[in-house]
Design a protein around this motif. Structure first.
Motif, PDB file in Angstrom:
ATOM      1  N   ILE A  16      -4.336  -4.963  -8.603  1.00  0.00           N
ATOM      2  CA  ILE A  16      -2.906  -5.119  -8.291  1.00  0.00           C
ATOM      3  C   ILE A  16      -2.421  -3.941  -7.441  1.00  0.00           C
ATOM      4  N   PRO A  17      -1.310  -4.117  -6.696  1.00  0.00           N
ATOM      5  CA  PRO A  17      -0.755  -3.001  -5.916  1.00  0.00           C
ATOM      6  C   PRO A  17      -0.455  -1.800  -6.819  1.00  0.00           C
ATOM      7  N   ALA A  18      -0.670  -0.603  -6.282  1.00  0.00           N
ATOM      8  CA  ALA A  18      -0.519   0.627  -7.080  1.00  0.00           C
ATOM      9  C   ALA A  18       0.863   0.741  -7.709  1.00  0.00           C
ATOM     10  N   LEU A  19       1.908   0.335  -6.967  1.00  0.00           N
ATOM     11  CA  LEU A  19       3.274   0.450  -7.497  1.00  0.00           C
ATOM     12  C   LEU A  19       3.496  -0.501  -8.673  1.00  0.00           C
ATOM     13  N   ASP A  20       2.884  -1.686  -8.610  1.00  0.00           N
ATOM     14  CA  ASP A  20       2.967  -2.625  -9.741  1.00  0.00           C
ATOM     15  C   ASP A  20       2.233  -2.076 -10.961  1.00  0.00           C
ATOM     16  N   PHE A  21       1.103  -1.421 -10.710  1.00  0.00           N
ATOM     17  CA  PHE A  21       0.330  -0.790 -11.787  1.00  0.00           C
ATOM     18  C   PHE A  21       1.159   0.309 -12.457  1.00  0.00           C
ATOM     19  N   ILE A  22       1.820   1.125 -11.638  1.00  0.00           N
ATOM     20  CA  ILE A  22       2.671   2.207 -12.152  1.00  0.00           C
ATOM     21  C   ILE A  22       3.821   1.619 -12.971  1.00  0.00           C
ATOM     22  N   LYS A  23       4.412   0.547 -12.444  1.00  0.00           N
ATOM     23  CA  LYS A  23       5.536  -0.103 -13.133  1.00  0.00           C
ATOM     24  C   LYS A  23       5.119  -0.600 -14.513  1.00  0.00           C
TER      25      LYS A  23
END
Length: 375
Positions: free
Chosen positions: A275-282
């Motif tokens: 998944i996109p890194a920002l989605d992972f962080i979220k």
């Protein structure tokens, strides 16, 4: 040297602040984790009394969100839980809520207290109704997990319940049968009532829908799992004390996408997600609890200063408890985990001593001048 989680958050720090609009507690924990082990934020100088060899060790962040410090926190928490345990069989139960209700706990995190209180009331009631005169009380440890294996928001309670209770006149009575139907129905009723009292009229329609959709109550896993005292202690440290994600589960990060894996609960198959890194962080930061919120709570005979506590035999004796506590300091933890002594002089093998401790607000050079006697 930063770990993979630090690298991801450092790369996307500005995106987190301006696109995700994190809560204050999320910002604090992310900042702590990013700077964990950074020498500019302070540390300690150690010196060998024999050969004069010097070594600098930076401070750690102590955040539960940090994979390094979180493991240490979980180790101490597991030890604390183990010290409470009565020497008897325990049952691991999981209290879950329907998917439709999860959003309420995400919007208002104070409702998570309702989850704890509902589990407590239901379990204590199940034991006390066996004999109203005796009012049997079990030992109950509740741990809140807000994440599923796929890291999505899924608040649920893991409860470790003693298979027995202390009565008003009887010191201990073993209890092998847990009323499964009662647990499911009572948990649904008590939780929905508490949520209605907290949220008010807008929730009444949802409450009625829940009774219709979940006529058999909310799912509670309460099957016997043969948790003898020694297995229970291992179980606590391995499962109940786990962080949101271990760095070993992150397989790849290419600057844009994060690949991680988990074992699916339904069929025990390994699933890999990219998944996109920002989605992972979220997905990760949503599980950071509010400041001072207790994720672990003790009830029944495990609550503080219970009248029956001293009459019951503990899993870990007082002497063993004292010894094990000494192994939880920084030096012994590294020795046990990684097999080396961080304070052993690399040149002569002598134990090093603290020379100087400095903090972020104090310039290292000024401290060094003072210690060495330069002007």
């Amino acid at each position: 040297m930063s770990n993979i989680l630090q690298t991801i958050f450092i790369d996307y720090y500005e995106h987190i602040l301006y696109e995700l609009h994190p809560r204050q507690t999320e910002v604090e924990n992310i900042s702590k984790m990013i700077h964990c082990g950074d020498p500019s934020f302070g540390g300690a100088f150690f010196v060998c009394p024999d050969c004069g060899e010097m070594k600098f060790t930076p401070f750690r962040c102590k955040s539960r969100f940090c994979p390094t410090c979180g493991n240490m926190y979980n180790l101490k928490r597991s030890f604390s839980m183990s010290c409470k345990l009565i020497s008897c069989v325990h049952r691991h139960c999981v209290f879950t809520i329907p998917e439709e209700l999860r959003i309420y706990f995400l919007k208002d995190r104070s409702l998570l207290n309702c989850l704890f209180h509902s589990v407590r009331d239901v379990v204590l009631r199940m034991f006390s109704k066996m004999n109203k005169t005796e009012n049997f009380t079990p030992g109950l440890i509740c741990v809140l997990h807000t994440f599923g294996r796929d890291l999505k928001w899924n608040p649920h309670i893991h409860a470790l319940i003693s298979e027995g209770g202390a009565g008003n006149f009887t010191v201990w009575r073993p209890v092998k049968h847990f009323d499964y139907t009662f647990l499911r129905n009572a948990f649904r009723k008590v939780l929905l009532e508490r949520l209605t009292n907290k949220i008010g009229k807008p929730f009444r329609k949802v409450k009625n829908e829940m009774y219709t959709k979940h006529a058999d109550g909310f799912y509670v896993r309460a099957k016997p799992n043969l948790c003898t005292p020694d297995i229970t202690i291992k179980y606590i440290s391995r499962y109940l004390g786990r962080p949101t994600i271990a760095t070993s589960r992150i397989d790849k990060y290419d600057g844009e996408f994060v690949t991680f894996h988990y074992t699916r609960h339904e069929d025990n198959k390994s699933v890999t997600e990219c998944i996109p890194a920002l989605d992972f962080i979220k997905r990760l930061i949503v599980h950071i609890p509010e400041k001072h919120f207790k994720m672990l709570r003790y009830y029944g005979i495990y609550a503080k200063h219970h009248k029956q506590e001293k009459k019951l035999h503990k899993c870990i004796s007082t002497e063993k408890k004292r010894y094990l506590r000494t192994l939880l300091n920084w030096r012994h933890s590294i020795l046990l985990s990684f097999g080396y002594d961080p304070l052993k002089c690399p040149k002569c093998g002598t134990s090093m001593l603290v020379l100087e401790v400095y903090h972020k607000k104090t310039a290292l050079f000024e401290r060094y001048r003072k210690v060495m006697g330069y002007g």
